[in-house]
Each structure stands twice: as structure tokens, then as C-alpha cells.
Scaffold this motif. Structure first.
Motif, PDB file in Angstrom:
ATOM      1  N   ASP A 210       0.812  -6.471  -3.847  1.00 26.84           N
ATOM      2  CA  ASP A 210      -0.264  -5.491  -3.764  1.00 26.84           C
ATOM      3  C   ASP A 210      -1.303  -5.992  -2.783  1.00 26.84           C
ATOM      4  O   ASP A 210      -1.488  -7.196  -2.629  1.00 26.84           O
ATOM      5  CB  ASP A 210      -0.933  -5.324  -5.132  1.00 26.84           C
ATOM      6  N   MET A 211      -1.982  -5.045  -2.141  1.00 31.05           N
ATOM      7  CA  MET A 211      -3.118  -5.414  -1.310  1.00 31.05           C
ATOM      8  C   MET A 211      -4.382  -5.167  -2.152  1.00 31.05           C
ATOM      9  O   MET A 211      -4.297  -4.661  -3.263  1.00 31.05           O
ATOM     10  CB  MET A 211      -3.217  -4.587  -0.036  1.00 31.05           C
ATOM     11  N   LEU A 212      -5.520  -5.444  -1.571  1.00 31.57           N
ATOM     12  CA  LEU A 212      -6.769  -5.168  -2.278  1.00 31.57           C
ATOM     13  C   LEU A 212      -7.027  -3.677  -2.348  1.00 31.57           C
ATOM     14  O   LEU A 212      -7.570  -3.168  -3.325  1.00 31.57           O
ATOM     15  CB  LEU A 212      -7.944  -5.853  -1.567  1.00 31.57           C
ATOM     16  N   VAL A 213      -6.649  -2.984  -1.274  1.00 33.96           N
ATOM     17  CA  VAL A 213      -6.973  -1.567  -1.152  1.00 33.96           C
ATOM     18  C   VAL A 213      -5.715  -0.816  -0.723  1.00 33.96           C
ATOM     19  O   VAL A 213      -4.863  -1.369  -0.030  1.00 33.96           O
ATOM     20  CB  VAL A 213      -8.083  -1.361  -0.083  1.00 33.96           C
ATOM     21  N   GLU A 214      -5.578   0.429  -1.172  1.00 37.67           N
ATOM     22  CA  GLU A 214      -4.491   1.280  -0.673  1.00 37.67           C
ATOM     23  C   GLU A 214      -5.103   2.468   0.033  1.00 37.67           C
ATOM     24  O   GLU A 214      -6.287   2.744  -0.129  1.00 37.67           O
ATOM     25  CB  GLU A 214      -3.629   1.776  -1.848  1.00 37.67           C
ATOM     26  N   SER A 215      -4.274   3.197   0.794  1.00 40.65           N
ATOM     27  CA  SER A 215      -4.813   4.406   1.407  1.00 40.65           C
ATOM     28  C   SER A 215      -4.213   5.608   0.693  1.00 40.65           C
ATOM     29  O   SER A 215      -3.072   5.573   0.257  1.00 40.65           O
ATOM     30  CB  SER A 215      -4.492   4.446   2.899  1.00 40.65           C
ATOM     31  N   HIS A 216      -5.011   6.647   0.557  1.00 43.42           N
ATOM     32  CA  HIS A 216      -4.540   7.852  -0.135  1.00 43.42           C
ATOM     33  C   HIS A 216      -3.425   8.493   0.685  1.00 43.42           C
ATOM     34  O   HIS A 216      -3.590   8.699   1.885  1.00 43.42           O
ATOM     35  CB  HIS A 216      -5.701   8.831  -0.332  1.00 43.42           C
ATOM     36  N   PRO A 217      -2.307   8.808   0.045  1.00 40.23           N
ATOM     37  CA  PRO A 217      -1.167   9.290   0.824  1.00 40.23           C
ATOM     38  C   PRO A 217      -1.434  10.589   1.576  1.00 40.23           C
ATOM     39  O   PRO A 217      -0.814  10.847   2.601  1.00 40.23           O
ATOM     40  CB  PRO A 217      -0.071   9.482  -0.225  1.00 40.23           C
TER      41      PRO A 217
END
Lengths: 335, 529
Positions: free
Chosen positions: B87-94
Motif C-alpha cells: 500500500d502507499m500512503l495515498v491512493e487516487s480516486h479511480p
């Protein structure tokens, strides 16, 4: 030599004359090792001459000058070529091929696996194709210029005329996509059962057999036919031997040398030349390994693969030569 | 959304309507393509996922040289593998591309956007049973920002000046304000590892939905579900098998014979053939990647803006999309941003093929003789064909293009970014700022068009630290106009990501972030028996 008194043996010739076969074999071995050395120089030099180095190629578009400099520094790419060559060869002679620059895995370990896979596939293909080719060749001679001979010739010529990837695709289309009876992709991996492995390599093996069959079959046919026209075959025929017996007992042994040669060549091809088949069938062999490494200039891997490929070729050719000499005593005494 | 569209969306949720059927009917009912696409994805996401099963992916882009170290992830396969276990710290909304929480629960910028405080999630466990702490996060970022690092994310995170823990919070200090920092942390290299991966970067231990069981570079990787996953909205299949298949025909054969459930990189040339297979679904997602023809603004004859404009007007974009992308893409407008980016500057007039205007600017430029264009098959799929097509469309404007085909080996070293006029490819970036900073800032290493404009740089830096979205949008618009009208890039098209799956695969998310559902395909889909 005829000027010398009978019984005199020149000191230098003593060993050679007493053990002509052994000395020939030793000579071949030494020559092979020298050849391998020359190849190692060529491999190293050739790779140095390729455009682009590992650092830039590996990082591709995402490379920053900083990362490139870091990699060069770490791998010692800034040192002179000769130093690096000597170091590499010294380690390679000891069987240490170093670690891959890209994946940091041990090259020796990876090659162990990949070479094992390649040999497994090549071994099976050879196991089927060599006896098949030789017996088909003999059959063709037996029925020469009649229907069976023509059928064998046409089919094997057709198979050899198609590029191997095309044969591969055809087999996949029919046996995997249309009928669903063959396993595809042919990916083999650690911990896979022997039977599953056999199933996985069925299609690539079939492709390879079709590709190499014609070459060996036709050489067998031609070699035996050329022997058949000699005087002693006439004698055999005249003394009432059956045609089949004449071929197997008298013609085949004398045609062995060229047959062994073409078999050795095809075996070498089965091990080092099958990268296209590996790609088509997604088979993790040596060819695929080397191509991946060349793309990113992963030198330790490319060098190790190159050296092993060369060694396979040289070894098989040497074996073929020696076997040919064993099979034909006349070759032992060079005129 | 009208009632009929609602009904269609309901059918999708129930799993009774394929993407193609839905799109067709919704568009017939007057819904725009973009909206229909969005509706479909949302509805498909709302469907009740099934758990269990063994998912097999046949992916292009793996090699024996792949490294397990996230810092050195480069290939498509490693991109996808990293998303499975880490996992990263942040994801982007698909669908919107906005930053959404992952291992960082929330974040807060300072007024100048130069100091950011991230709240790290509690109670998350690594695959080895160790609990995630702030120290692991700090160590991970330190490993990737180290000047000696070989990390692929080095360029992304180099503006981070200081990384420190403030109690359980992460505090990042930047060399300058950056409103997009959370999005930069979605980079797929920045997988949070125990002790930042300093102990064993190759261990493949993370906090992701799947644990890695086996890995052979360039051959195959297998995963089993992480039963202690901290999220319930992902990780539906029990196990995953990723097989490297670099041969396009092999991928198609494996998919159509049902040996794998999903393949990537479907060649636009063969997509129509694949469509005929009864159990196959084509998954095309609008992307940020774009094919470009790059001119060096500082080298003759391309240092003349009239010549550059002439060459831009002589590009037949519609035909390019149709012939080179097989229709799976969108026309470009000579700046590297499309509507999948947040803060996309809308309403800029679409540049069209116009031989007369091209001829006018060509004449004005005073240039005569032929223009040499270098290309190679590796620049982008169909690059040589595209160059020849361009040669034809230029002919009508009286411009003579000489196409030179270069060897693929060494193209990126010897031709791209070296020769004044060549074909190339750019993958998308998470933010407009990053796209421009990588390729259009005067000081950028990869400024492959030699676009050096202090006024542009000023706008870029101003937009970077601007937290007011409306103002930022204005700035990005001005920058887009500059690149479009004065830059050295001819950008005929944005390519879709074209993938395919069997109809068993449900819940595929058309993520605008990147290919293969932004790499999350294996963790997002489920198998319908």
C-alpha cells in the motif's frame, strides 16, 4: 617418414602414434578451450560496443541523471574495460557468474533453473525427433522414390518451410483454443509435478520436433543413399541380404559420420536457438532469459548466457567430431 | 440521469448487462460517452462482489531482469505485483483522480503548501505480523529520497526536504509549496515496507490485500489472500497468479481458450478479431498516455514558431486515432493534458487538420526543402505507420517530410531527446504539475522539446503552491495555451488502455489513473462462477 629406418619413433610423435585416438581427443579438447576463450573476448567486446549502457537503458524514460550516476558508480562501470574483463573471466572460470545488475539475483542460480528448463524441453524434443528422424530416413531409403518416401519428404519439407512461430501458433489454435486438449501457456515453475510439466511442454515439444525433423531425416536419407551406391553394398545385395538388413547392418554404420554431425547441430539448436518457441509458448528457458537481459544491457547475465551457449555449441560439435572419428577409423590418421 | 439510464445502471449492478451493451443503450438514450462510461463504472462498482476463486492474469511487460525492490519497479508486471502486496500512503480516486486516504488517514497542508502533516492509520499489520508504525513510513520515504537512491520515484519526491515524525503524525517539509503532494505519494514505487525496506528490500512484505507466495522474475508470481487485510472493499479472489506473456498472440490465445482471465496490451490491430470470441470482453479505459512528435524549439528549422505551427496544422488527428489506435483513443490538442486530469482547462478550441493554414504558416516561416522526421517502432506502437501517415497529410499542405526509420535498439539513447524531430511516447503523470515539470519546465531533465520559457516556469511554480482551485485552473489554462501555440510538441492523440477479460471477471474499475485499473486490477475484481 619412409626415409627413416624401420622401428624408429620420433620423440614428438611417440604419444601420437601410440594412442592416435586419445591424442586426437585431447587435441580437440584443448582447441575447444582456446575457442571458448576467443568467444569470451568476442562476447565482452561485442557488448561493450552496443549503443547505450545499462544505467540509461534500464531506467529508460524514468531515469534522472542522479540515478544514472548512482548506478554507474555502484556497478563500477567507470573502470577500464580490460580490468572488468579479466575480473569477469577470473570469476567465470571459478563458476561464479556474479549477480544480475537489474534484479540482484545470483546469475548462476537463475541460469541453473533456466538451463534446466531448456535442457528438459530440448531433451524431450531430441528424444522424440532423433529416433524418429533416423528411422524415417531409413524408411525413405527403403522405399526410395516410391509413395512412402514421397509422403515423408513432402510432409517434412512442409514443416521445415514454415517458420517455427507459425507452427507454434497453428498448434495452439487447434489443440488449445479449438479443441482445448492441450495445456497453454507452457509456463513451468518450481514445485510443478513431473506429469504437469510433461503436459505443459507437449505443444512446444511438438513444434520443435516438426522444426528439426526434416533436416535430420533428409541428411540420414542422403548419407545412406550415397553409401548404397558403393561397391560393397552391391556385394551385400548379391550375396542375398534382405534390403532392410543391408541398410541397417552395412549402409547405416558407414553413413554415421554425417548423420551424427547433423544431429549434433540440431541438438545445439534445440538448446540455444529456440527463443522464438519460448516466447510463443511462454516457456521460461535460456533464450528468453538472455533476450530480457540484452534489452536492458544486464551484462553479467548476457555474458554468462553467451558463454554457456558457446560452450554448448563447441561441446556438441566436439562430441560429434570425436564420435565420427570413432565410427570411422580412417579419420584417425590424417594424411 | 433519467429513469431509463437508472434502470440500465441497475441491470449493470445486478451483473446482467455488459459494458458494451450498457454503453450502447445509454448513449442511444442521449447520455454522453464520458458520462455513460462513468455511470457504468459506478454501477459495476456497486454490484455485490463475490469472494473466492483463483484469478489468472496474463500480462505483457515482465522480464527476467525484474527486481522485487519497489524502488526499482519498472515493468508493467511489477507495477501490478506491487499493488497486490503493498500500500502507499495515498491512493487516487479511480474516477475523479483526486487523492483519497490509504495508509494515511487524512492530511493537512500549511498555508503556503510547503509543510504537510499526514495522520497515519493505526492497527494496520504487515504480512509478517508486525504493526505499521510511523517509523516504517519515515524510513520508507527516506530510502526513496536519499540522493544515493536508485529509486524510480526519486524525481517525484526530490522536493521533499525534511521527513520527520511528530508523535504519530508524519510531517513533510518541502523546498517549495506543492498543492499536489498527496497525489505524488500515490507513486507505485512508494510502497510502505517494514523499516522502509532497509533491512530487506526484496522481501515483498507490505500491508496489501495479498501475500506473495512465489516469484520468478519474468515468469510467474503467485499470491494468497491476506486474511488480516485492514480493508474489506478489496481482495475478493482467494489467490492470484500472474504469468508474464510478452507475446501478443500468446496472450490472446490464452484468454480466448480460457487459460487466463485477464490480459493487458491488446493490439488495436487485432482487437476486432478478439471481439468475436464469445467469452471475451474488451476493456478500454481512457488514459493520460500520449503519442507525440517532438520538435526541438532551439534548433533550426524548428526554432521558428511559424514552422512549428505549420507542422501542427498539418497533422490529421482524426485519421491518426482511427488508423493507428483503431479508434481506441482520443484526439490531442497539442498540450499534454486531457480531461482525465483534475483541473483540466476546458473550452480550449480543438486544433484541426487544416492544410491551408499549414501552408500559410509554412510559407511565412520561410523554410524550404524537406523536414527530417526520425521514428522507430519502439517510440510507440505503430509509430512508423504514423510517421508515414503524417508524411501524407503534410504533402497536401505542400510540406515535404522525410521519414527516417531508426533501429529500435538504442532509440531512447541516441534519437529521443537528442535529434531535433522524432516520434515518442509519454505516459501520464498523476498531476498536471508533474507532467509539465517533467517535460516542459526549462530546467527539466527530460524537456524533450527544449521548451524554455521563463514566463511558463513562473506560472508553473505559481500554480504549484496555489491552494485555491479556481485560481489554479486559470494558471493551468494559460500554460496549456502557451504549450499549444508556441511549444515544440505535436500531440495528435491520447491512447486508451486496451485490455481484455473473460466474462467471468466482474467489477472491473475503469481507473483513469493508469493502465490495468491503475495496477489494482487483481485486488478489485471478482470471479463470477
Amino acid at each position: 617418414m619412409s626415409n627413416l629406418p624401420p622401428g624408429t619413433v620420433l620423440p614428438g610423435l611417440r604419444f601420437k602414434q601410440r594412442f592416435p585416438l586419445l591424442s586426437l581427443i585431447i587435441e580437440r579438447c584443448v582447441l575447444s578451450i582456446i575457442l571458448l576463450f576467443a568467444v569470451s573476448v568476442l562476447i565482452f567486446g561485442g557488448l561493450e560496443a552496443l549503443p547505450g549502457d545499462f544505467a540509461t537503458t534500464y531506467l529508460g524514460q524514468s531515469a534522472t541523471p542522479q540515478a544514472v550516476a548512482n548506478i554507474r558508480e555502484e556497478l563500477g562501470l567507470n573502470r577500464p574495460v580490460v580490468t572488468r574483463y579479466v575480473e569477469w573471466l577470473g570469476n567465470a572460470v571459478k563458476g561464479d557468474f556474479g549477480t544480475s545488475w537489474a534484479s540482484k539475483n545470483s546469475v548462476g542460480e537463475q541460469i541453473g533453473k533456466r538451463l534446466g528448463n531448456s535442457l528438459f524441453l530440448a531433451g524431450f524434443a531430441a528424444l522424440i525427433s532423433v529416433p524418429l528422424a533416423v528411422s524415417l530416413g531409413m524408411l525413405a531409403v527403403h522405399y526410395r522414390n516410391r509413395m512412402p518416401d514421397k509422403i515423408i519428404n513432402v510432409i517434412s519439407l512442409a514443416a521445415i518451410s514454415l517458420p517455427e512461430f507459425f507452427i507454434g501458433y497453428l498448434l495452439i489454435m487447434f489443440f488449445s483454443v479449438k479443441f482445448g486438449i492441450a495445456t497453454f501457456p507452457a509456463t513451468v515453475f518450481d514445485g510443478m509435478g513431473f506429469v504437469d510439466r510433461l503436459k505443459a511442454i507437449a505443444l512446444p515439444t511438438a513444434t520443435l520436433v516438426l522444426v528439426v525433423l526434416a533436416h535430420m531425416m533428409r541428411m540420414t536419407r542422403a548419407a545412406i543413399l550415397s553409401v548404397m551406391s558403393s561397391a560393397y553394398m552391391e556385394t551385400a545385395e548379391l550375396k542375398g541380404l534382405s534390403a532392410f538388413r543391408a541398410i541397417v547392418k552395412h549402409a547405416a554404420p558407414n553413413a554415421l559420420a554425417p548423420i551424427i554431425n547433423v544431429i549434433a547441430l540440431n541438438l545445439a539448436y534445440l538448446i540455444v536457438g529456440v527463443v522464438v518457441v519460448e516466447v510463443v509458448f511462454v516457456y521460461p528457458g535460456m533464450g528468453q532469459y538472455m533476450v530480457d537481459a540484452v534489452t536492458v544491457r544486464d551484462m553479467p547475465v548476457v555474458q554468462a548466457c553467451g558463454l554457456i551457449f558457446a560452450a554448448v555449441y563447441i561441446f556438441l560439435n566436439m562430441t560429434a567430431d570425436i564420435l565420427a572419428i570413432v565410427a570411422n577409423p580412417r579419420l584417425r590418421h590424417p594424411r | 440521469m433519467n429513469d431509463y439510464t437508472k434502470y440500465l445502471a441497475g441491470r449493470v449492478t445486478a451483473g446482467g448487462l455488459s459494458r458494451r451493451e450498457f454503453m450502447g443503450r445509454a448513449m442511444a438514450a442521449g447520455v454522453t460517452l464520458t458520462l455513460a462510461d462513468k455511470l457504468f463504472t459506478e454501477s459495476a462498482m456497486a454490484a455485490e462482489p463475490k469472494r473466492g476463486g483463483h484469478l489468472k492474469l496474463g500480462l505483457e511487460g515482465g522480464a527476467a531482469t525484474d527486481s522485487k525492490d519497489p524502488a526499482k519497479f519498472l515493468s508493467q508486471v511489477m507495477f501490478c505485483i506491487g499493488r497486490c502486496w503493498g500500500d502507499m500512503l495515498v491512493e487516487s480516486h479511480p474516477l475523479t483522480g483526486a487523492a483519497v486516504p490509504s495508509l494515511a488517514e487524512s492530511w493537512e497542508p500549511s498555508k503556503d503548501a510547503a509543510t504537510w502533516t499526514f495522520k497515519i492509520r493505526k492497527g494496520v499489520k504487515f504480512h509478517n505480523g508486525k504493526e505499521l508504525t510511523i517509523d516504517d513510513v519515515v524510513a520508507t520515504l527516506k530510502r526513496h529520497t536519499d540522493a544515493k537512491s536508485e529509486s524510480g520515484a526519486l524525481g517525484v519526491v526530490k522536493s521533499i526536504k525534511e521527513i520527520k515524525a511528530d508523535g504519530d503524525n508524519l510531517v513533510l517539509t518541502l523546498t517549495e509549496g506543492n498543492a499536489d503532494l498527496p497525489l505524488l505519494l500515490t507513486d507505485y514505487h512508494l510502497v510502505i515496507q517494514p523499516n522502509g525496506g532497509y533491512d530487506d528490500p526484496l522481501a515483498s512484505i507490505g500491508t496489501g490485500p495479498y501475500k506473495q507466495v512465489s516469484f520468478e522474475p519474468g515468469v510467474r508470481a503467485t499470491f494468497e489472500r491476506n486474511k488480516d487485510d485492514w480493508r474489506t472493499d478489496r481482495g475478493f479472489v482467494d489467490s492470484i497468479e500472474i504469468i508474464c506473456m510478452n507475446d501478443a498472440t500468446a496472450r490472446i490465445a490464452a484468454l480466448s481458450s480460457g487459460q487466463v482471465h485477464y490480459i493487458n496490451r491488446v493490439d488495436p490491430k487485432t482487437v476486432d478479431l478478439l471481439k468475436r470470441a464469445p467469452n471475451v470482453e474488451i476493456l478500454a479505459t481512457a488514459g493520460r498516455g500520449h503519442y507525440v512528435f517532438i520538435m526541438h524549439c532551439d534548433k533550426a528549422p524548428f526554432d521558428n514558431n511559424d514552422l512549428r505551427l505549420a507542422l501542427k496544422y498539418a497533422m490529421d488527428r482524426e485519421t491518426m486515432v482511427k488508423k493507428i489506435l483503431g479508434g481506441y483513443g482520443k484526439v490531442g490538442n497539442d498540450f499534454p493534458i486531457n480531461s482525465t486530469y483534475a483541473l483540466f482547462p476546458e473550452g480550449i478550441e480543438q486544433r484541426k487538420y487544416d492544410p491551408d493554414k499549414a501552408a500559410f504558416h509554412y510559407k511565412k516561416s520561410g523554410h524550404s526543402g524537406s523536414v527530417l522526421l526520425r521514428t522507430s517502432e519502439v517510440a510507440f506502437p505503430g509509430a512508423v505507420d504514423a510517421a508515414v501517415l503524417y508524411q501524407e497529410s503534410c504533402k497536401k499542405a505542400g510540406i515535404n517530410i522525410e521519414v527516417k526509420r531508426e533501429p529500435g535498439d538504442g532509440y531512447w539513447t541516441n534519437v529521443w531527446n537528442v535529434q531535433p524531430f522524432s516520434t515518442s511516447y509519454w505516459g501520464g503523470r498523476p498531476t498536471q504539475d508533474q507532467m509539465y515539470s517533467t517535460a516542459y519546465l526549462s530546467t527539466a531533465d527530460w524537456n524533450d522539446t527544449r521548451f524554455k520559457r521563463p514566463d511558463f516556469d513562473k506560472l508553473l511554480l505559481q500554480a504549484r503552491s496555489e491552494l485555491d482551485e479556481a485560481k489554479r485552473k486559470e494558471l493551468y489554462r494559460a500554460m496549456a495555451m502557451m504549450v499549444r501555440d508556441e511549444g515544440g510538441v505535436i500531440l495528435p492523440m491520447f491512447n486508451d488502455f486496451v485490455n481484455a477479460s473473460t466474462k467471468q471477471v466482474k467489477g472491473y474499475v475503469h481507473d483513469i489513473g493508469n493502465d490495468m485499473s491503475n495496477g489494482y486490477v487483481a485486488t478489485r475484481v471478482w470471479l463470477d462462477a
